[in-house]
Design a protein around this motif. Structure first.
Motif, short mmCIF file in Angstrom:
data_model
loop_
_atom_site.label_atom_id
_atom_site.label_comp_id
_atom_site.label_asym_id
_atom_site.label_seq_id
_atom_site.Cartn_x
_atom_site.Cartn_y
_atom_site.Cartn_z
N HIS A 75 5.15 51.36 23.64
CA HIS A 75 6.24 50.44 23.36
C HIS A 75 6.72 49.68 24.60
N ARG A 76 5.99 49.76 25.70
CA ARG A 76 6.48 49.15 26.94
C ARG A 76 6.52 47.62 26.87
N TYR A 77 5.73 47.00 26.01
CA TYR A 77 5.75 45.54 25.89
C TYR A 77 6.44 45.07 24.61
N CYS A 78 7.09 45.99 23.89
CA CYS A 78 7.73 45.67 22.61
C CYS A 78 9.25 45.79 22.71
N HIS A 79 9.93 45.06 21.84
CA HIS A 79 11.38 45.17 21.79
C HIS A 79 11.87 44.62 20.45
N GLY A 80 12.95 45.19 19.94
CA GLY A 80 13.58 44.68 18.72
C GLY A 80 13.01 45.30 17.47
N GLY A 81 13.35 44.70 16.33
CA GLY A 81 12.88 45.21 15.04
C GLY A 81 13.40 46.60 14.79
N THR A 82 12.56 47.45 14.22
CA THR A 82 12.97 48.83 13.93
C THR A 82 13.02 49.69 15.18
N LEU A 83 12.41 49.25 16.27
CA LEU A 83 12.48 50.01 17.53
C LEU A 83 13.91 50.08 18.04
N ARG A 84 14.71 49.09 17.71
CA ARG A 84 16.09 49.02 18.19
C ARG A 84 16.92 50.19 17.69
N LYS A 85 16.55 50.75 16.54
CA LYS A 85 17.32 51.87 15.98
C LYS A 85 17.06 53.18 16.70
N THR A 86 16.00 53.24 17.49
CA THR A 86 15.69 54.45 18.25
C THR A 86 15.91 54.15 19.73
N ARG A 134 9.71 29.65 31.18
CA ARG A 134 10.77 30.35 31.91
C ARG A 134 11.39 31.40 31.02
N ARG A 135 11.79 32.49 31.63
CA ARG A 135 12.41 33.58 30.88
C ARG A 135 13.70 33.12 30.20
N SER A 136 14.49 32.33 30.90
CA SER A 136 15.76 31.87 30.34
C SER A 136 15.54 30.99 29.11
N LYS A 137 14.49 30.19 29.12
CA LYS A 137 14.18 29.34 27.96
C LYS A 137 13.72 30.19 26.78
N LEU A 138 12.92 31.22 27.05
CA LEU A 138 12.49 32.13 25.99
C LEU A 138 13.69 32.85 25.37
N GLN A 139 14.60 33.33 26.21
CA GLN A 139 15.79 34.01 25.71
C GLN A 139 16.63 33.08 24.85
N SER A 140 16.78 31.83 25.30
CA SER A 140 17.56 30.87 24.52
C SER A 140 16.91 30.59 23.18
N PHE A 141 15.59 30.45 23.16
CA PHE A 141 14.87 30.21 21.92
C PHE A 141 15.05 31.37 20.95
N LEU A 142 14.95 32.61 21.48
CA LEU A 142 15.11 33.80 20.64
C LEU A 142 16.54 33.94 20.11
N TYR A 169 16.79 42.75 11.02
CA TYR A 169 16.72 43.35 12.34
C TYR A 169 16.85 42.27 13.40
N ARG A 170 16.99 42.71 14.63
CA ARG A 170 16.91 41.76 15.74
C ARG A 170 15.47 41.28 15.86
N PRO A 171 15.25 40.12 16.48
CA PRO A 171 13.87 39.63 16.60
C PRO A 171 12.97 40.63 17.31
N PHE A 172 11.79 40.88 16.71
CA PHE A 172 10.81 41.77 17.31
C PHE A 172 9.88 40.93 18.17
N THR A 173 9.69 41.33 19.41
CA THR A 173 8.75 40.65 20.30
C THR A 173 7.79 41.66 20.88
N ARG A 174 6.57 41.19 21.10
CA ARG A 174 5.55 42.01 21.75
C ARG A 174 4.74 41.10 22.64
N ILE A 175 4.63 41.46 23.90
CA ILE A 175 3.79 40.71 24.82
C ILE A 175 2.34 41.07 24.53
N VAL A 176 1.51 40.06 24.36
CA VAL A 176 0.10 40.27 24.03
C VAL A 176 -0.69 40.22 25.32
#
Length: 190
Positions: free
Chosen positions: A16-27, A99-107, A139-146
């Motif tokens: 889960h190191r590259y994942c965040h959000g979705g059902t993972l947020r509950k744990t 940019r990270r800030s642009k990605l965060q704003s989009f999300l 849920y919150r947006p689920f993201t995973r870095i590929v």
């Protein structure tokens, strides 16, 4: 001399190191900071509550609205949309950002604008309390870095398969695992 305790030392399991959000947020697995990358593509999944949007995201109004918002805010925040698929109850996007800030704003902005346009603003009642409505997003947006080319191909094929299933292809339990090379080529030709 004693060190100050760190609250950022939450250990995240390696899968889960590259994942965040979705059902993972509950744990506790998904409670760290959202990993984002400007070098690698990001698989983004937004899931709605089925009871809040009549007809789901594939109805004419919601589909047009989501498509327009994706295009509008990807241009505004300089996000490259490599692929997207709008299902009845969720949206898949394969994106890249500079940019990270642009990605965060989009999300933050994309789901917020969709929810605002789908619901009316909460009206204030006589007692001054706001009217509570059911949330649009489950849920919150689920993201995973590929990371890597093979996972990138798998995500692209998965999103394409979801789009074909939304357009009428029968659902299969084996999904991508049971597809031959000829079936993959057919998948992309539809």
């Amino acid at each position: 001399m004693m060190k100050q305790p760190s609250f950022l030392s939450l250990t995240v399991p390696w899968q889960h190191r590259y994942c965040h959000g979705g059902t993972l947020r509950k744990t506790s697995k998904g409670r760290g900071s959202r990993p984002l990358s400007t070098k690698d593509p990001i698989h983004l999944v937004l899931k709605i509550n089925k009871s809040t949007v009549r007809g789901g995201l594939r109805n004419r109004y919601a589909f047009k609205l989501m498509t327009a918002l994706i295009k509008r805010y990807s241009l505004k925040f300089f996000i490259k949309i490599e692929q997207f698929s709008i299902q009845n109850d969720h949206v898949h996007l394969l994106i890249r950002g500079s940019r990270r800030s642009k990605l965060q704003s989009f999300l933050r902005v994309l789901p917020g604008q969709f929810a605002q346009n789908m619901t009316d603003t909460p009206e204030t009642t006589n007692e001054g309390k706001k009217d509570r409505r059911e949330k649009i997003w489950k849920y919150r947006p689920f993201t995973r870095i590929v990371k890597g080319f093979k996972p990138y191909q798998i995500v692209r094929n998965y999103i394409q398969l979801n789009e074909c299933e939304a357009n009428g292809r029968p659902y299969s339990k084996t999904r991508l695992r049971g597809l031959t090379q000829e079936q993959l080529i057919e998948l992309w030709n539809n």
